[in-house]
Design an enzyme around this catalytic site. Sequence first.
Site, mmCIF file in Angstrom:
data_model
loop_
_atom_site.group_PDB
_atom_site.id
_atom_site.type_symbol
_atom_site.label_atom_id
_atom_site.label_comp_id
_atom_site.label_asym_id
_atom_site.label_seq_id
_atom_site.Cartn_x
_atom_site.Cartn_y
_atom_site.Cartn_z
ATOM 1 N N HIS A 154 5.692 8.164 5.027
ATOM 2 C CA HIS A 154 6.289 7.370 5.138
ATOM 3 C C HIS A 154 6.290 6.833 6.098
ATOM 4 O O HIS A 154 6.963 7.735 7.320
ATOM 5 C CB HIS A 154 7.367 7.436 4.048
ATOM 6 C CG HIS A 154 8.560 6.526 4.061
ATOM 7 N ND1 HIS A 154 8.399 5.527 3.207
ATOM 8 C CD2 HIS A 154 8.778 6.328 4.795
ATOM 9 C CE1 HIS A 154 9.338 4.386 3.646
ATOM 10 N NE2 HIS A 154 10.098 4.570 4.645
ATOM 11 N N ASP A 199 10.603 8.561 -2.229
ATOM 12 C CA ASP A 199 10.485 8.982 -0.877
ATOM 13 C C ASP A 199 12.150 9.733 -0.300
ATOM 14 O O ASP A 199 12.991 10.433 0.316
ATOM 15 C CB ASP A 199 11.565 8.050 0.011
ATOM 16 C CG ASP A 199 10.062 7.044 0.137
ATOM 17 O OD1 ASP A 199 8.227 7.165 0.567
ATOM 18 O OD2 ASP A 199 10.672 5.387 0.032
ATOM 19 N N LEU A 258 1.286 1.962 -3.479
ATOM 20 C CA LEU A 258 1.942 1.503 -3.830
ATOM 21 C C LEU A 258 3.261 0.816 -5.030
ATOM 22 O O LEU A 258 3.389 0.593 -5.337
ATOM 23 C CB LEU A 258 1.645 -0.199 -3.253
ATOM 24 C CG LEU A 258 1.883 -0.365 -1.912
ATOM 25 C CD1 LEU A 258 1.395 -1.182 -1.489
ATOM 26 C CD2 LEU A 258 3.059 0.218 -0.899
ATOM 27 N N LYS A 259 2.423 2.314 -5.789
ATOM 28 C CA LYS A 259 3.289 2.903 -6.863
ATOM 29 C C LYS A 259 3.684 4.073 -7.720
ATOM 30 O O LYS A 259 3.088 4.854 -6.594
ATOM 31 C CB LYS A 259 1.548 2.530 -7.852
ATOM 32 C CG LYS A 259 1.441 1.169 -8.971
ATOM 33 C CD LYS A 259 -0.154 1.352 -9.932
ATOM 34 C CE LYS A 259 1.214 1.808 -11.278
ATOM 35 N NZ LYS A 259 2.110 0.427 -11.929
ATOM 36 N N GLY A 310 -6.403 1.906 3.966
ATOM 37 C CA GLY A 310 -6.864 3.157 3.964
ATOM 38 C C GLY A 310 -7.265 3.879 5.039
ATOM 39 O O GLY A 310 -7.768 4.798 5.396
ATOM 40 N N SER A 311 -6.501 3.945 5.744
ATOM 41 C CA SER A 311 -6.258 3.814 7.845
ATOM 42 C C SER A 311 -5.620 5.366 7.518
ATOM 43 O O SER A 311 -6.557 6.335 8.214
ATOM 44 C CB SER A 311 -5.602 3.274 9.135
ATOM 45 O OG SER A 311 -4.288 2.839 8.544
ATOM 46 N N ASN A 312 -4.750 6.096 6.560
ATOM 47 C CA ASN A 312 -4.954 7.306 6.926
ATOM 48 C C ASN A 312 -5.761 8.264 6.228
ATOM 49 O O ASN A 312 -6.326 9.245 6.979
ATOM 50 C CB ASN A 312 -3.264 7.545 6.085
ATOM 51 C CG ASN A 312 -2.154 7.019 7.082
ATOM 52 O OD1 ASN A 312 -1.786 7.412 7.488
ATOM 53 N ND2 ASN A 312 -0.959 5.688 7.004
ATOM 54 N N ASN A 365 3.636 12.826 0.401
ATOM 55 C CA ASN A 365 3.540 11.597 0.755
ATOM 56 C C ASN A 365 3.915 11.380 2.025
ATOM 57 O O ASN A 365 4.434 11.915 2.404
ATOM 58 C CB ASN A 365 4.759 10.441 -0.137
ATOM 59 C CG ASN A 365 5.047 9.281 0.142
ATOM 60 O OD1 ASN A 365 3.195 9.001 0.083
ATOM 61 N ND2 ASN A 365 5.673 9.071 -0.171
HETATM 62 C C1 GRF Z 1 1.170 3.307 6.095
HETATM 63 O O1 GRF Z 1 2.180 2.737 6.863
HETATM 64 C C2 GRF Z 1 1.929 5.027 5.094
HETATM 65 O O2 GRF Z 1 3.273 5.563 6.218
HETATM 66 C C3 GRF Z 1 2.375 3.829 4.130
HETATM 67 O O3 GRF Z 1 1.507 2.947 3.011
HETATM 68 C C4 GRF Z 1 0.786 2.071 4.566
HETATM 69 C C5 GRF Z 1 -0.806 2.479 4.528
HETATM 70 O O4 GRF Z 1 -1.736 2.079 5.251
HETATM 71 N N1 GRF Z 1 2.485 4.498 2.971
HETATM 72 P P1 GRF Z 1 -2.907 2.695 5.751
HETATM 73 O O5 GRF Z 1 -3.553 1.835 3.918
HETATM 74 O O6 GRF Z 1 -3.146 3.983 5.723
HETATM 75 O O7 GRF Z 1 -3.974 1.502 6.612
#
Ligand code: GRF
Length: 207
Positions: free
Chosen positions: A110, A151, A91-92, A14-16, A108
């Site tokens: 990617h 994607d 991831l689903k 969850g860094s994003n 999303n």
């Molecule tokens: C990221 O690289 C995103 O692009 C991909 O999965 C990764 C998730 O990273 N879909 P995080 O969980 O947000 O750290």
Amino acid sequence: MPPIRIAVLISGSGSNLQAIIDKMENCEINGELVVVISNKEHAYGLERARIHNIESLLIDSKTVEHDEYNRLILNAVTERKVELVVLAGYLKILDKKFIEVYKDRIINIHPSLIPSFCGKGFYGLKVHQSAVDYGVKLSGATVHFVDEKEDNGPIILQKSTALDFDDTAESLQRKILDIEHELLPEAIRLFCDRKLKVIGRKVSISK
Ligand code: GRF
């Protein structure tokens, strides 16, 4: 304009998600993060949500049967009157019904320049390993709307980074994550400011 009600779906660290939370706490996005949903019990993103007093919800795809899982996840967002669904390392695959209900309202991220290194099997380090093995000079991140193919939906934003000769999958992943943490919140900001319009395969961004 009223703030947009947002759900973020995650499966991992969850860094994003953290980057989104930070921008929201800085009042840079006209949105309200109403729920973080994970399909994995030990996803650290759930903890990040708790730390920031955001509702966190586990719908465990390991223990819940497929159709029931899809029903629960759609209910969870509609019940909360969510207007934008953000997939941040989720991831689903969402089912057809979910995508229909939230058409042009699912975003999303990617970690490559779509249409390179994307689609079935391209997730995590595999994306970056493929880019390194191919010898590309540029890779990057893509934020796009989600449609029924993996994607594939209309691209909102892309940003590239150069590969150095010595880059590994891990070092490239770090470079691209830095880009992702800018690009995803920026796409959400544009959506919440009602600046995005899908026209066929293209997304127009108004000034
Ligand atoms: C990221 O690289 C995103 O692009 C991909 O999965 C990764 C998730 O990273 N879909 P995080 O969980 O947000 O750290």
